[in-house]
Design a protein around this motif. Structure first.
Motif, short mmCIF file in Angstrom:
data_model
loop_
_atom_site.label_atom_id
_atom_site.label_comp_id
_atom_site.label_asym_id
_atom_site.label_seq_id
_atom_site.Cartn_x
_atom_site.Cartn_y
_atom_site.Cartn_z
N GLY A 181 0.80 -1.21 0.00
CA GLY A 181 0.00 0.00 0.00
C GLY A 181 0.83 1.26 0.00
O GLY A 181 0.32 2.35 -0.27
N VAL A 182 2.12 1.10 0.27
CA VAL A 182 3.06 2.23 0.28
C VAL A 182 4.29 1.90 -0.55
O VAL A 182 4.62 2.59 -1.51
CB VAL A 182 3.49 2.60 1.71
CG1 VAL A 182 4.46 3.78 1.68
CG2 VAL A 182 2.29 2.92 2.58
N HIS A 183 4.96 0.81 -0.17
CA HIS A 183 6.19 0.39 -0.84
C HIS A 183 5.91 -0.74 -1.83
O HIS A 183 5.15 -1.65 -1.53
CB HIS A 183 7.21 -0.12 0.19
CG HIS A 183 7.58 0.87 1.24
ND1 HIS A 183 8.37 1.96 0.99
CD2 HIS A 183 7.28 0.93 2.55
CE1 HIS A 183 8.54 2.65 2.10
NE2 HIS A 183 7.87 2.05 3.06
N THR A 184 6.54 -0.67 -2.99
CA THR A 184 6.47 -1.76 -3.96
C THR A 184 7.78 -2.54 -3.92
O THR A 184 8.86 -1.95 -3.98
CB THR A 184 6.26 -1.23 -5.38
OG1 THR A 184 5.06 -0.45 -5.42
CG2 THR A 184 6.13 -2.37 -6.38
N ASP A 185 7.69 -3.86 -3.82
CA ASP A 185 8.85 -4.72 -3.83
C ASP A 185 8.88 -5.56 -5.10
O ASP A 185 7.84 -5.87 -5.69
CB ASP A 185 8.84 -5.68 -2.63
CG ASP A 185 9.09 -4.97 -1.31
OD1 ASP A 185 9.55 -3.81 -1.32
OD2 ASP A 185 8.82 -5.58 -0.25
N ILE A 221 12.40 -7.74 -2.48
CA ILE A 221 13.43 -6.73 -2.23
C ILE A 221 12.91 -5.36 -2.66
O ILE A 221 12.40 -5.20 -3.78
CB ILE A 221 14.74 -7.05 -2.97
CG1 ILE A 221 15.26 -8.43 -2.53
CG2 ILE A 221 15.78 -5.98 -2.71
CD1 ILE A 221 16.53 -8.87 -3.25
N GLY A 222 13.04 -4.39 -1.78
CA GLY A 222 12.64 -3.03 -2.10
C GLY A 222 13.69 -2.05 -1.60
O GLY A 222 14.39 -2.31 -0.61
N TRP A 223 13.79 -0.94 -2.28
CA TRP A 223 14.72 0.13 -1.90
C TRP A 223 13.89 1.31 -1.38
O TRP A 223 12.80 1.57 -1.89
CB TRP A 223 15.53 0.57 -3.11
CG TRP A 223 16.41 1.78 -2.88
CD1 TRP A 223 17.70 1.78 -2.44
CD2 TRP A 223 16.07 3.15 -3.11
NE1 TRP A 223 18.18 3.07 -2.36
CE2 TRP A 223 17.19 3.94 -2.76
CE3 TRP A 223 14.92 3.82 -3.54
CZ2 TRP A 223 17.21 5.33 -2.86
CZ3 TRP A 223 14.92 5.19 -3.64
CH2 TRP A 223 16.06 5.94 -3.30
N GLY A 224 14.41 2.01 -0.36
CA GLY A 224 13.68 3.16 0.13
C GLY A 224 14.47 3.97 1.13
O GLY A 224 15.66 3.70 1.39
N ASP A 225 13.82 4.97 1.68
CA ASP A 225 14.46 5.83 2.67
C ASP A 225 14.66 5.08 3.98
O ASP A 225 13.75 4.42 4.48
CB ASP A 225 13.58 7.06 2.92
CG ASP A 225 14.17 7.99 3.97
OD1 ASP A 225 15.13 8.69 3.66
OD2 ASP A 225 13.65 7.98 5.10
N LYS A 226 15.85 5.18 4.53
CA LYS A 226 16.19 4.44 5.75
C LYS A 226 15.32 4.86 6.93
O LYS A 226 14.86 4.03 7.71
CB LYS A 226 17.67 4.66 6.08
CG LYS A 226 18.24 3.71 7.11
CD LYS A 226 19.76 3.89 7.20
CE LYS A 226 20.40 2.89 8.14
NZ LYS A 226 21.88 3.05 8.17
N GLY A 227 15.06 6.16 7.05
CA GLY A 227 14.22 6.66 8.13
C GLY A 227 12.79 6.16 8.04
O GLY A 227 12.18 5.77 9.03
#
Length: 227
Positions: free
Chosen positions: A55-59, A92-98
């Motif tokens: 719903g937020v991140h796509t992997d 596997i997904g890439w994104g902001d660490k925070g």
């Protein structure tokens, strides 16, 4: 400087900010409709991959191992809480660490985290999640790709991980995992409102020669090409 001058200046600044936000939202809604067509390399499409969104991140979800790649060698099962070794897929997904580590839900979002993420001010991370099975639905689509396309996808994904002097992925020690089957690793690049987790996944599909949006900051921009 008079109060009137200050107010006029403040209103101009607010107007510019609102204008930028409106333009961004419009572009984020419209540009994803511009498609990038799949490229048929003429090879047999016999490797299943999935695009999955929470719903937020796509992997990007791939087989844990085949004769071309064994992800468990780079993403050890021992890095997860479960330590189980019989998973069949890895997302596997890439994104902001925070965002990944400090914002498990939208209710946990801090203004400082959002600002840092939006304006190139924080580090990035890879989120890796093991699965037994994948169930297709509105949030999960299967794509069959060729061996050559899979090799291109693996290279694209692997190149985003930070590596130590021995070439190993760098685990982020944290209790902020979302379950017993996931782990976080340091990554290259910086998240921003122009290059989000979904932009990265969209580019991963392009690298694999699959349908994608010209550009998208959202998961919707990807999935609307896979209805």
């Amino acid at each position: 400087m008079t109060v009137k001058t200050v107010l006029i200046y403040a209103l101009k600044v607010i107007g510019i900010i609102l204008g930028v936000v409106i333009i961004y939202v419009l572009l984020g809604l419209l540009i994803p409709y511009i498609p990038v067509s799949a490229k048929d390399d003429g090879e047999k499409k016999d490797i299943p991959i999935y695009i999955y969104t929470n719903g937020v991140h796509t992997d990007i979800v791939m087989p844990v191992r085949n004769d071309l790649k064994d992800w468990s060698l780079m993403i050890p099962f021992a890095d997860t809480k479960s330590k189980k070794t019989d998973y069949n897929y890895v997302g596997i997904g890439w994104g902001d660490k925070g965002f990944y580590l400090d914002t498990p839900t939208w209710a946990d979002l801090k203004f400082s985290t959002a600002v840092k993420a939006a304006f190139w001010l924080s580090d990035s991370a890879m989120h890796c999640t093991y699965y037994y099975t994948m169930k297709e639905g509105e949030d999960c689509k299967m794509i069959m790709i060729s061996r050559n396309q899979y090799e291109n996808l693996v290279k694209f994904v692997e190149d985003k991980f930070d590596k130590d002097q021995n070439g190993k992925f760098m685990l982020i020690p944290t209790d902020a995992v979302y379950g017993d089957n996931d782990a976080f690793y340091d990554a290259k690049g910086t998240y921003s409102f122009l290059y989000t987790c979904n932009t990265w996944s969209n580019n991963a599909l392009k690298a694999a020669g699959q349908k994608a949006a010209l550009w998208t900051p959202s998961d919707f921009g990807i999935f609307q090409h896979y209805k």
